[in-house]
Design a protein around this motif. Structure first.
Motif, PDB file in Angstrom:
ATOM      1  N   VAL A   1       0.840  -1.203   0.000  1.00 31.82           N
ATOM      2  CA  VAL A   1       0.000   0.000   0.000  1.00 31.82           C
ATOM      3  C   VAL A   1       0.870   1.247   0.000  1.00 31.82           C
ATOM      4  CG1 VAL A   1      -1.653   1.339   1.344  1.00 31.82           C
ATOM      5  CG2 VAL A   1      -1.985  -1.126   1.066  1.00 31.82           C
ATOM      6  N   ARG A   2       1.899   1.247   0.833  1.00 34.39           N
ATOM      7  CA  ARG A   2       2.784   2.409   0.892  1.00 34.39           C
ATOM      8  C   ARG A   2       3.467   2.640  -0.454  1.00 34.39           C
ATOM      9  NH1 ARG A   2       7.880   1.741   4.536  1.00 34.39           N
ATOM     10  NH2 ARG A   2       8.550   0.650   2.653  1.00 34.39           N
ATOM     11  N   TYR A   3       3.917   1.554  -1.065  1.00 35.84           N
ATOM     12  CA  TYR A   3       4.602   1.678  -2.351  1.00 35.84           C
ATOM     13  C   TYR A   3       3.667   2.247  -3.414  1.00 35.84           C
ATOM     14  CZ  TYR A   3       7.660   0.444  -6.250  1.00 35.84           C
ATOM     15  OH  TYR A   3       8.467   0.493  -7.353  1.00 35.84           O
ATOM     16  N   LEU A   4       2.412   1.795  -3.429  1.00 38.21           N
ATOM     17  CA  LEU A   4       1.453   2.293  -4.407  1.00 38.21           C
ATOM     18  C   LEU A   4       1.174   3.778  -4.209  1.00 38.21           C
ATOM     19  CD1 LEU A   4      -1.107  -0.669  -4.407  1.00 38.21           C
ATOM     20  CD2 LEU A   4       0.635  -0.172  -6.127  1.00 38.21           C
ATOM     21  N   LYS A   5       1.072   4.191  -2.967  1.00 39.05           N
ATOM     22  CA  LYS A   5       0.790   5.602  -2.697  1.00 39.05           C
ATOM     23  C   LYS A   5       1.970   6.496  -3.065  1.00 39.05           C
ATOM     24  CE  LYS A   5      -2.742   4.895   0.831  1.00 39.05           C
ATOM     25  NZ  LYS A   5      -3.144   5.070   2.258  1.00 39.05           N
ATOM     26  N   GLU A   6       3.183   5.955  -2.927  1.00 40.65           N
ATOM     27  CA  GLU A   6       4.367   6.735  -3.272  1.00 40.65           C
ATOM     28  C   GLU A   6       4.664   6.698  -4.768  1.00 40.65           C
ATOM     29  OE1 GLU A   6       7.537   5.281  -0.864  1.00 40.65           O
ATOM     30  OE2 GLU A   6       6.705   6.089   0.998  1.00 40.65           O
ATOM     31  N   ASN A   7       3.993   5.784  -5.493  1.00 44.87           N
ATOM     32  CA  ASN A   7       4.234   5.639  -6.943  1.00 44.87           C
ATOM     33  C   ASN A   7       2.892   5.608  -7.684  1.00 44.87           C
ATOM     34  OD1 ASN A   7       7.340   4.989  -7.273  1.00 44.87           O
ATOM     35  ND2 ASN A   7       6.634   3.874  -5.457  1.00 44.87           N
ATOM     36  N   PRO A   8       2.269   6.766  -7.835  1.00 40.77           N
ATOM     37  CA  PRO A   8       0.928   6.802  -8.435  1.00 40.77           C
ATOM     38  C   PRO A   8       0.899   6.368  -9.895  1.00 40.77           C
ATOM     39  CG  PRO A   8       1.809   9.018  -8.141  1.00 40.77           C
ATOM     40  CD  PRO A   8       2.726   8.093  -7.408  1.00 40.77           C
ATOM     41  N   GLN A   9       2.077   6.229 -10.533  1.00 35.66           N
ATOM     42  CA  GLN A   9       2.075   5.734 -11.910  1.00 35.66           C
ATOM     43  C   GLN A   9       1.680   4.263 -11.965  1.00 35.66           C
ATOM     44  OE1 GLN A   9       4.767   6.121 -10.119  1.00 35.66           O
ATOM     45  NE2 GLN A   9       6.335   4.593 -10.589  1.00 35.66           N
ATOM     46  N   VAL A  10       1.726   3.559 -10.830  1.00 36.10           N
ATOM     47  CA  VAL A  10       1.300   2.166 -10.773  1.00 36.10           C
ATOM     48  C   VAL A  10      -0.229   2.143 -10.626  1.00 36.10           C
ATOM     49  CG1 VAL A  10       1.421  -0.026  -9.535  1.00 36.10           C
ATOM     50  CG2 VAL A  10       3.460   1.411  -9.733  1.00 36.10           C
ATOM     51  N   THR A  11      -0.907   1.658 -11.655  1.00 32.29           N
ATOM     52  CA  THR A  11      -2.374   1.643 -11.658  1.00 32.29           C
ATOM     53  C   THR A  11      -2.959   0.246 -11.552  1.00 32.29           C
ATOM     54  OG1 THR A  11      -2.401   1.590 -14.089  1.00 32.29           O
ATOM     55  CG2 THR A  11      -2.494   3.758 -13.017  1.00 32.29           C
ATOM     56  N   SER A  12      -2.099  -0.788 -11.566  1.00 29.69           N
ATOM     57  CA  SER A  12      -2.602  -2.162 -11.544  1.00 29.69           C
ATOM     58  C   SER A  12      -1.710  -3.030 -10.675  1.00 29.69           C
ATOM     59  CB  SER A  12      -2.661  -2.739 -12.966  1.00 29.69           C
ATOM     60  OG  SER A  12      -3.237  -4.021 -12.973  1.00 29.69           O
ATOM     61  N   VAL A  13      -2.341  -3.867  -9.834  1.00 28.58           N
ATOM     62  CA  VAL A  13      -1.625  -4.843  -9.025  1.00 28.58           C
ATOM     63  C   VAL A  13      -2.059  -6.229  -9.446  1.00 28.58           C
ATOM     64  CG1 VAL A  13      -1.374  -5.826  -6.709  1.00 28.58           C
ATOM     65  CG2 VAL A  13      -1.277  -3.348  -7.027  1.00 28.58           C
TER      66      VAL A  13
ATOM     67  N   LEU B   1      -8.284  -1.115  -1.785  1.00 25.60           N
ATOM     68  CA  LEU B   1      -9.466  -0.389  -2.245  1.00 25.60           C
ATOM     69  C   LEU B   1      -9.429   1.076  -1.836  1.00 25.60           C
ATOM     70  CD1 LEU B   1     -12.225  -3.074  -1.565  1.00 25.60           C
ATOM     71  CD2 LEU B   1     -10.694  -2.817  -3.525  1.00 25.60           C
ATOM     72  N   GLU B   2      -8.552   1.407  -0.886  1.00 18.25           N
ATOM     73  CA  GLU B   2      -8.429   2.793  -0.430  1.00 18.25           C
ATOM     74  C   GLU B   2      -7.351   3.563  -1.187  1.00 18.25           C
ATOM     75  OE1 GLU B   2     -10.715   3.793   1.675  1.00 18.25           O
ATOM     76  OE2 GLU B   2     -11.456   1.715   1.698  1.00 18.25           O
ATOM     77  N   VAL B   3      -6.655   2.896  -2.100  1.00 15.06           N
ATOM     78  CA  VAL B   3      -5.605   3.561  -2.887  1.00 15.06           C
ATOM     79  C   VAL B   3      -6.259   4.182  -4.118  1.00 15.06           C
ATOM     80  CG1 VAL B   3      -3.404   3.293  -4.083  1.00 15.06           C
ATOM     81  CG2 VAL B   3      -3.900   1.892  -2.058  1.00 15.06           C
ATOM     82  N   GLU B   4      -6.421   5.487  -4.111  1.00 19.36           N
ATOM     83  CA  GLU B   4      -7.202   6.166  -5.150  1.00 19.36           C
ATOM     84  C   GLU B   4      -6.627   5.987  -6.540  1.00 19.36           C
ATOM     85  OE1 GLU B   4      -7.810  10.233  -4.185  1.00 19.36           O
ATOM     86  OE2 GLU B   4      -8.919   9.813  -2.329  1.00 19.36           O
ATOM     87  N   THR B   5      -5.313   5.940  -6.666  1.00 18.82           N
ATOM     88  CA  THR B   5      -4.690   5.880  -7.997  1.00 18.82           C
ATOM     89  C   THR B   5      -4.719   4.480  -8.599  1.00 18.82           C
ATOM     90  OG1 THR B   5      -2.559   5.638  -6.881  1.00 18.82           O
ATOM     91  CG2 THR B   5      -3.180   7.851  -7.623  1.00 18.82           C
ATOM     92  N   LEU B   6      -5.093   3.491  -7.801  1.00 22.53           N
ATOM     93  CA  LEU B   6      -5.152   2.115  -8.312  1.00 22.53           C
ATOM     94  C   LEU B   6      -6.438   1.911  -9.112  1.00 22.53           C
ATOM     95  CD1 LEU B   6      -3.501  -0.544  -8.132  1.00 22.53           C
ATOM     96  CD2 LEU B   6      -5.059  -1.238  -6.311  1.00 22.53           C
ATOM     97  N   GLU B   7      -6.297   1.415 -10.340  1.00 26.67           N
ATOM     98  CA  GLU B   7      -7.451   1.232 -11.218  1.00 26.67           C
ATOM     99  C   GLU B   7      -7.932  -0.209 -11.294  1.00 26.67           C
ATOM    100  OE1 GLU B   7      -6.132   2.729 -14.948  1.00 26.67           O
ATOM    101  OE2 GLU B   7      -5.943   4.816 -14.233  1.00 26.67           O
ATOM    102  N   SER B   8      -7.003  -1.159 -11.176  1.00 29.45           N
ATOM    103  CA  SER B   8      -7.395  -2.559 -11.350  1.00 29.45           C
ATOM    104  C   SER B   8      -6.614  -3.466 -10.423  1.00 29.45           C
ATOM    105  CB  SER B   8      -7.197  -3.004 -12.808  1.00 29.45           C
ATOM    106  OG  SER B   8      -5.831  -2.972 -13.153  1.00 29.45           O
ATOM    107  N   ILE B   9      -7.280  -4.544 -10.023  1.00 35.24           N
ATOM    108  CA  ILE B   9      -6.673  -5.617  -9.245  1.00 35.24           C
ATOM    109  C   ILE B   9      -6.817  -6.890 -10.057  1.00 35.24           C
ATOM    110  CG2 ILE B   9      -6.814  -7.000  -7.136  1.00 35.24           C
ATOM    111  CD1 ILE B   9      -7.926  -4.484  -5.743  1.00 35.24           C
TER     112      ILE B   9
END
Length: 446
Positions: free
Chosen positions: A179-191, A214-222
């Motif tokens: 989660v921390r990594y995703l928030k620090e790297n908003p270019q990542v949109t998919s996990v 689900l709380e990471v706003e910049t994430l588009e797809s799982i």
């Protein structure tokens, strides 16, 4: 539904190999050779595959049998003989494991530079284990409880995860780091949750990994990469937590994020049981999209009619054909690999016979170190016969979609078997590839 629909999961491992291969009609020496291979490569199957998918009257030639059972000639004859001698002598387990590790070391256990893709240090901390970042917009996460499968495919490129050697594994139980990594790297949109098979986890465990995302706003797809639909569809129908799992899928969709269920189907026979069809209906009802993919595997699905039937069936069931992969350069690749020229012919002969709705599939695609390289065709340019290739995805985004050419080689089975064509001295990806994964985090380093 079949009588096994509601049964509890039962796994069969190498200690059951002798009785199972005897059922397939193998003689004593053949069974010993199979057990020898299984000391090096992992073996695991379950009651559903045994009872519902394998045609034992056709074994050992049945495609599903070959999909899950080791074959005596999957490894070099001298290695099989060495391991068989140790088994015959009832050698100590430590000696057998040491010999097996020597054979494994020759099989490229981590293709495409996987161990170099671990997420880099963040805030001065150690690299984040169990995470890989190969493409700017996508991070792979390996949950530690998901590092096995309901059954193992003999061709699996992640075989090294399953042989019990800690140095060959990568996994994490720290979703907070993700989660921390995703928030620090908003270019990542998919996990992408992968493994092993994330769906080996119960709902109570997998939800602890998914819900925080689900709380990471910049994430588009799982995405969830899984073979469970083929090997244990009960997971979504009759298992005790099947309904809870589907409610988790609904929660992902309700959050406004896309849930992509990346289903591995290697042969159309895996799609036939009524239980699979019910599982697909239930997953689709949550709003999740099921995309299908598999490698092209010699002796199992190297026939265009098989792929055409598989794509047509998947389309009728509401799934989206996504990828035909080329068998990776790891493990028993020499046994399973199909030359690129033949792979392209198989893909094209199947592709031309399906409707546009099934032509969402891409391939044949190689997941190589620089990215996913697709073989677009074979043609002649200025009197030279060449492969036409392009990057579907690449560590260097500038390479994506740009065609390039390689000399035609009817024996080449992998990207690194090819040579530049038309007077070129190198391929485009050899000019300035990202030095390491940090370039995906900081574009200035690319």
């Amino acid at each position: 539904m079949s009588p096994s629909a509601g049964r509890r999961f039962r796994a069969y491992t190498s200690k059951h190999l002798d009785e199972l291969t005897a059922r397939a009609g193998l003689g004593e020496d053949e069974r010993l050779a199979v057990r020898a291979v299984a000391t090096v490569l992992p073996f695991r199957v379950n009651s559903y595959v045994i009872d519902e998918l394998i045609d034992w009257d056709a074994a050992p030639d049945d495609p599903i049998y070959r999909l899950v059972f080791p074959q005596a000639d999957m490894l070099p004859a001298e290695d099989v003989a060495r391991m068989a001698d140790l088994l015959r002598q009832d050698a100590p387990r430590k000696e057998i494991n040491a010999a097996a590790n020597e054979v494994r070391a020759k099989l490229n256990p981590h293709p495409a530079g996987q161990m170099d893709l671990n997420v880099p240090k963040v805030d001065g901390q150690d690299p984040l284990e169990g995470m890989q970042h190969k493409y700017r917009e996508t991070v792979l996460f390996f949950p530690k409880q998901g590092q096995t499968c309901h059954a193992y495919c003999t061709y699996c490129f992640r075989w090294a995860q399953f042989v019990g050697e800690p140095d060959l594994k990568f996994a994490s139980g720290e979703v907070d780091h993700l989660v921390r990594y995703l928030k620090e790297n908003p270019q990542v949109t998919s996990v992408l949750f992968t493994g092993g098979d994330p769906m080996i986890m119960g709902e109570g465990v997998i939800s602890k990994y998914i819900e925080p995302l689900l709380e990471v706003e910049t994430l588009e797809s799982i995405r969830i990469g899984t073979k469970a639909l083929a090997y244990w569809p009960q997971r979504f129908v009759t298992d005790p937590d099947a309904d809870d799992t589907l409610r988790l899928f609904e929660k992902v969709e309700a959050s406004g994020k896309n849930l992509a269920f990346m289903a591995h189907f290697s042969h159309p026979n895996e799609l036939e049981p009524e239980l699979v069809q019910e599982a697909v209906r239930r997953i689709r009802a949550t709003g999740a999209i099921i995309r299908t993919q598999a490698p092209l595997i010699r002796t199992i699905n190297d026939d265009p009619e098989i792929w055409e039937r598989m794509w047509r069936t998947q389309l009728r069931m509401g799934m989206v054909p996504y990828y035909m992969f080329v068998e990776r350069d790891t493990g028993p690749q020499d046994y399973f690999a199909v030359p690129l020229a033949r792979a392209y012919d198989i893909f094209r002969d199947a592709y031309k016979n399906v409707s546009g709705l099934a032509r969402t599939v891409r391939g044949p695609s190689m997941s190589a170190t620089p990215g996913k390289v697709c073989v677009d065709g074979v043609t002649e340019i200025a009197g030279e016969k060449v492969f036409v290739l392009h990057f579907i995805q690449a560590r260097d985004p500038e390479l994506v979609g740009k065609p390039f050419f390689a000399k035609y080689d009817e024996k080449a089975a992998w990207l690194f078997d090819l040579e530049p064509a038309l007077g070129a001295t190198h391929f485009p990806y050899e000019e300035a590839p990202p030095a390491d994964v940090s370039a995906l985090v900081d574009p200035a380093r690319a």
